[in-house]
Design a protein around this motif. Sequence first.
Motif, PDB file in Angstrom:
ATOM      1  N   GLY A  13       0.764  -1.299  -0.052  1.00  0.00           N
ATOM      2  CA  GLY A  13       0.080   0.117   0.091  1.00  0.00           C
ATOM      3  C   GLY A  13       0.778   1.319  -0.155  1.00  0.00           C
ATOM      4  O   GLY A  13       0.272   2.460   0.041  1.00  0.00           O
ATOM      5  N   GLY A  14       2.203   1.162  -0.002  1.00  0.00           N
ATOM      6  CA  GLY A  14       2.864   2.288  -0.054  1.00  0.00           C
ATOM      7  C   GLY A  14       3.568   2.730  -1.275  1.00  0.00           C
ATOM      8  O   GLY A  14       3.402   2.027  -2.065  1.00  0.00           O
ATOM      9  N   SER A  27       4.724   3.577   3.503  1.00  0.00           N
ATOM     10  CA  SER A  27       3.149   3.594   3.754  1.00  0.00           C
ATOM     11  C   SER A  27       2.812   4.791   4.480  1.00  0.00           C
ATOM     12  O   SER A  27       3.476   4.890   5.790  1.00  0.00           O
ATOM     13  CB  SER A  27       2.879   2.311   4.170  1.00  0.00           C
ATOM     14  OG  SER A  27       1.327   2.382   4.313  1.00  0.00           O
ATOM     15  N   GLY A  28       1.908   5.715   4.129  1.00  0.00           N
ATOM     16  CA  GLY A  28       1.539   6.695   5.186  1.00  0.00           C
ATOM     17  C   GLY A  28       0.488   6.414   6.297  1.00  0.00           C
ATOM     18  O   GLY A  28      -0.045   5.144   6.282  1.00  0.00           O
ATOM     19  N   GLU A  76       3.476   6.150  10.183  1.00  0.00           N
ATOM     20  CA  GLU A  76       4.237   5.787   8.516  1.00  0.00           C
ATOM     21  C   GLU A  76       4.721   4.577   8.980  1.00  0.00           C
ATOM     22  O   GLU A  76       5.482   4.221  10.044  1.00  0.00           O
ATOM     23  CB  GLU A  76       5.101   6.743   8.413  1.00  0.00           C
ATOM     24  CG  GLU A  76       4.369   8.157   7.569  1.00  0.00           C
ATOM     25  CD  GLU A  76       5.478   8.941   6.950  1.00  0.00           C
ATOM     26  OE1 GLU A  76       4.968   9.525   5.905  1.00  0.00           O
ATOM     27  OE2 GLU A  76       6.318   9.336   7.482  1.00  0.00           O
ATOM     28  N   LYS A  77       4.831   3.677   8.120  1.00  0.00           N
ATOM     29  CA  LYS A  77       5.724   2.461   7.748  1.00  0.00           C
ATOM     30  C   LYS A  77       6.542   2.249   6.744  1.00  0.00           C
ATOM     31  O   LYS A  77       6.268   2.670   5.789  1.00  0.00           O
ATOM     32  CB  LYS A  77       4.610   1.315   7.661  1.00  0.00           C
ATOM     33  CG  LYS A  77       3.682   1.097   8.725  1.00  0.00           C
ATOM     34  CD  LYS A  77       2.712  -0.102   8.673  1.00  0.00           C
ATOM     35  CE  LYS A  77       1.619   0.127   9.769  1.00  0.00           C
ATOM     36  NZ  LYS A  77       0.512  -1.009   9.270  1.00  0.00           N
ATOM     37  N   ARG A 107       7.955  12.044  -2.057  1.00  0.00           N
ATOM     38  CA  ARG A 107       7.494  12.731  -3.137  1.00  0.00           C
ATOM     39  C   ARG A 107       6.385  11.854  -3.869  1.00  0.00           C
ATOM     40  O   ARG A 107       5.379  12.601  -4.153  1.00  0.00           O
ATOM     41  CB  ARG A 107       8.236  13.140  -4.134  1.00  0.00           C
ATOM     42  CG  ARG A 107       9.182  14.632  -3.759  1.00  0.00           C
ATOM     43  CD  ARG A 107       9.903  14.824  -4.795  1.00  0.00           C
ATOM     44  NE  ARG A 107      11.448  14.237  -4.389  1.00  0.00           N
ATOM     45  CZ  ARG A 107      12.304  13.853  -5.233  1.00  0.00           C
ATOM     46  NH1 ARG A 107      12.056  13.574  -6.522  1.00  0.00           N
ATOM     47  NH2 ARG A 107      13.576  13.414  -5.215  1.00  0.00           N
ATOM     48  N   ARG A 108       6.535  10.622  -3.943  1.00  0.00           N
ATOM     49  CA  ARG A 108       5.481   9.756  -4.497  1.00  0.00           C
ATOM     50  C   ARG A 108       4.278   9.679  -3.893  1.00  0.00           C
ATOM     51  O   ARG A 108       3.375   9.426  -4.184  1.00  0.00           O
ATOM     52  CB  ARG A 108       6.259   8.489  -5.229  1.00  0.00           C
ATOM     53  CG  ARG A 108       7.179   8.560  -6.291  1.00  0.00           C
ATOM     54  CD  ARG A 108       7.604   7.084  -6.742  1.00  0.00           C
ATOM     55  NE  ARG A 108       8.543   7.482  -7.621  1.00  0.00           N
ATOM     56  CZ  ARG A 108       9.244   6.759  -8.083  1.00  0.00           C
ATOM     57  NH1 ARG A 108       9.343   5.309  -7.551  1.00  0.00           N
ATOM     58  NH2 ARG A 108      10.076   6.955  -9.014  1.00  0.00           N
ATOM     59  N   ALA A 109       4.617   9.501  -2.604  1.00  0.00           N
ATOM     60  CA  ALA A 109       3.683   9.434  -1.586  1.00  0.00           C
ATOM     61  C   ALA A 109       2.627  10.721  -1.385  1.00  0.00           C
ATOM     62  O   ALA A 109       1.428  10.474  -1.085  1.00  0.00           O
ATOM     63  CB  ALA A 109       3.879   8.974  -0.074  1.00  0.00           C
TER      64      ALA A 109
END
Length: 111
Positions: A13-14, A27-28, A76-77, A107-109
């Motif tokens: 999911g990240g 992952s947020g 965050e993970k 940046r991608r998250a």
Amino acid sequence: MRRSDDFTDAVRGGARSGTRRLVVHLSGADGTGPAHTPLAGLVVSKAVGNAVERNRVKRRLRGLLSSRIGELHDGEKLVVRALPAASGASSAELAGDLGVALDRARRRARR
């Protein structure tokens, strides 16, 4: 990070970003539960080398993560996966790769 579910959440999911030696999955926080401390985990497979090499890479990465864990937000993970090229890398090279990959994943998250 110790539970398999935590690793799965971060990897599937990240946001992912990689360099020649490392792949970072970030992952947020999902926002569903109470805020908790950020979690970080390592994946160092047998492709990296024998047990001595794998443990050397893990020690170096743990040291680098301990200094950067404060940069992560609550919930965050972070999973850092070492690639075979990590076995011959110095701590400075791993630190550079970790910084670059983590910045790209952040940046991608945000997108």
